[in-house]
Design a protein around this motif. Sequence first.
Motif, PDB file in Angstrom:
ATOM      1  N   MET A  84      -8.096   1.584  -3.526  1.00 20.41           N
ATOM      2  CA  MET A  84      -7.015   0.599  -3.632  1.00 20.41           C
ATOM      3  C   MET A  84      -6.171   0.573  -2.365  1.00 20.41           C
ATOM      4  O   MET A  84      -5.602  -0.461  -2.009  1.00 20.41           O
ATOM      5  CB  MET A  84      -6.145   0.905  -4.851  1.00 20.41           C
ATOM      6  CG  MET A  84      -6.844   0.713  -6.185  1.00 20.41           C
ATOM      7  SD  MET A  84      -7.502  -0.956  -6.460  1.00 20.41           S
ATOM      8  CE  MET A  84      -9.223  -0.755  -5.986  1.00 20.41           C
ATOM      9  N   GLY A  85      -6.111   1.713  -1.691  1.00 16.90           N
ATOM     10  CA  GLY A  85      -5.386   1.752  -0.426  1.00 16.90           C
ATOM     11  C   GLY A  85      -6.024   0.834   0.602  1.00 16.90           C
ATOM     12  O   GLY A  85      -5.328   0.136   1.358  1.00 16.90           O
ATOM     13  N   LYS A 123      -5.149  -2.759  -0.383  1.00 16.18           N
ATOM     14  CA  LYS A 123      -3.745  -3.020  -0.075  1.00 16.18           C
ATOM     15  C   LYS A 123      -3.565  -3.311   1.415  1.00 16.18           C
ATOM     16  O   LYS A 123      -2.904  -4.284   1.808  1.00 16.18           O
ATOM     17  CB  LYS A 123      -2.889  -1.831  -0.493  1.00 16.18           C
ATOM     18  CG  LYS A 123      -1.377  -2.003  -0.272  1.00 16.18           C
ATOM     19  CD  LYS A 123      -0.634  -0.783  -0.812  1.00 16.18           C
ATOM     20  CE  LYS A 123       0.876  -0.971  -0.725  1.00 16.18           C
ATOM     21  NZ  LYS A 123       1.372  -0.969   0.660  1.00 16.18           N
ATOM     22  N   ASN A 124      -4.157  -2.476   2.249  1.00 21.51           N
ATOM     23  CA  ASN A 124      -4.048  -2.666   3.700  1.00 21.51           C
ATOM     24  C   ASN A 124      -4.701  -3.968   4.147  1.00 21.51           C
ATOM     25  O   ASN A 124      -4.179  -4.673   5.020  1.00 21.51           O
ATOM     26  CB  ASN A 124      -4.684  -1.481   4.441  1.00 21.51           C
ATOM     27  CG  ASN A 124      -3.891  -0.195   4.282  1.00 21.51           C
ATOM     28  OD1 ASN A 124      -2.682  -0.238   4.051  1.00 21.51           O
ATOM     29  ND2 ASN A 124      -4.555   0.932   4.405  1.00 21.51           N
ATOM     30  N   GLU A 131      -2.407  -6.861   3.293  1.00 17.51           N
ATOM     31  CA  GLU A 131      -1.237  -6.871   4.165  1.00 17.51           C
ATOM     32  C   GLU A 131      -1.581  -7.346   5.578  1.00 17.51           C
ATOM     33  O   GLU A 131      -0.792  -8.047   6.212  1.00 17.51           O
ATOM     34  CB  GLU A 131      -0.621  -5.475   4.211  1.00 17.51           C
ATOM     35  CG  GLU A 131       0.041  -5.077   2.897  1.00 17.51           C
ATOM     36  CD  GLU A 131       0.455  -3.607   2.855  1.00 17.51           C
ATOM     37  OE1 GLU A 131       1.317  -3.260   2.027  1.00 17.51           O
ATOM     38  OE2 GLU A 131      -0.095  -2.808   3.634  1.00 17.51           O
ATOM     39  N   TYR A 158       4.364  -8.716   0.088  1.00 16.39           N
ATOM     40  CA  TYR A 158       4.720  -7.477  -0.596  1.00 16.39           C
ATOM     41  C   TYR A 158       3.592  -7.145  -1.558  1.00 16.39           C
ATOM     42  O   TYR A 158       3.219  -7.966  -2.401  1.00 16.39           O
ATOM     43  CB  TYR A 158       6.032  -7.636  -1.359  1.00 16.39           C
ATOM     44  CG  TYR A 158       6.346  -6.484  -2.295  1.00 16.39           C
ATOM     45  CD1 TYR A 158       6.712  -5.241  -1.779  1.00 16.39           C
ATOM     46  CD2 TYR A 158       6.273  -6.645  -3.686  1.00 16.39           C
ATOM     47  CE1 TYR A 158       7.005  -4.181  -2.635  1.00 16.39           C
ATOM     48  CE2 TYR A 158       6.555  -5.591  -4.538  1.00 16.39           C
ATOM     49  CZ  TYR A 158       6.926  -4.356  -4.012  1.00 16.39           C
ATOM     50  OH  TYR A 158       7.203  -3.311  -4.853  1.00 16.39           O
ATOM     51  N   VAL A 159       3.031  -5.944  -1.452  1.00 17.81           N
ATOM     52  CA  VAL A 159       1.917  -5.529  -2.312  1.00 17.81           C
ATOM     53  C   VAL A 159       2.320  -4.279  -3.085  1.00 17.81           C
ATOM     54  O   VAL A 159       2.672  -3.257  -2.502  1.00 17.81           O
ATOM     55  CB  VAL A 159       0.644  -5.240  -1.499  1.00 17.81           C
ATOM     56  CG1 VAL A 159      -0.498  -4.835  -2.437  1.00 17.81           C
ATOM     57  CG2 VAL A 159       0.240  -6.447  -0.671  1.00 17.81           C
ATOM     58  N   SER A 213       0.769  -1.519  -5.471  1.00 11.68           N
ATOM     59  CA  SER A 213      -0.462  -0.938  -5.989  1.00 11.68           C
ATOM     60  C   SER A 213      -0.097  -0.072  -7.188  1.00 11.68           C
ATOM     61  O   SER A 213       0.612   0.923  -7.057  1.00 11.68           O
ATOM     62  CB  SER A 213      -1.154  -0.085  -4.912  1.00 11.68           C
ATOM     63  OG  SER A 213      -2.372   0.448  -5.411  1.00 11.68           O
TER      64      SER A 213
END
Length: 256
Positions: free
Chosen positions: A1-2, A5-6, A9, A16-17, A19
């Motif tokens: 998920m990281g 997310k990146n 972005e 704005y994210v 997680s």
Amino acid sequence: MGFVKNLVEQNVPGIYVLSLEIGKTIKEDVENSFFMNVNAQVELVCNILSKDKMLQTGYNAMGFSQGGQFLRAVAQRCPSPAMKNLISIGGQHQGIYGLPHCPGESSHICDWLREMLNLGAYRSLMQEHLVQAEYWHDPLNEELYRNKSIFLADINQERGVNGSYKENLMKLNKFVMVKFLKDSMVVPVDSEWFGFYKAGQAKDTYTLQESDLYHEDRLGLKVMDKAKKLEFLTVEGDHLQFSKEWFITKMIPYLK
């Protein structure tokens, strides 16, 4: 998920994210994905979203695998703040009947999980404490599923129609469903587009448009389909296997 997310972005400047982590640590999050009652998870997420000041004007939601149907439950049960687009990537919206693979396939958890599901997915202890049992859908015993499933049968309105569930889901701008054409985890893979096995056997399947759920329009999906609010996308890979390029091209537009 990281990674996701990146990626979001990087491709949507200033976004704005949030997680969602179900637990205080990654270890707890993984354990809760197997053992925390799904209804409790949905309630927890609803509370998190309602308190996040950055989301009060509305937000887009993206769920991976079982997170797809869990976020659909959020859309149906918790209309504030408003979910704009729901993206389900490999979500099992009609449940599963079989678990040939699961995260960490070589671990003892997966072997134990299969044993428990085969032993009795609809026993109250299993339904309350085993996540995958809560969206276990037995086509050989549809009545048992309808009566005993504490999560999936509820959000799919199998025991009656909750008008707010339908009304809230229909407020979405888009409901995007991604199916993995070579999926070796989700059985049947048609569930990722609301299809499932025809009752009484586990070979032939029906599509969303052929289902009672659609014709009775218990969730408003028929109306949404006619209004072109439903998007059906495919990926050639196995479960959750997609390229960075595919994600940027196909998913990012729904987040802008």
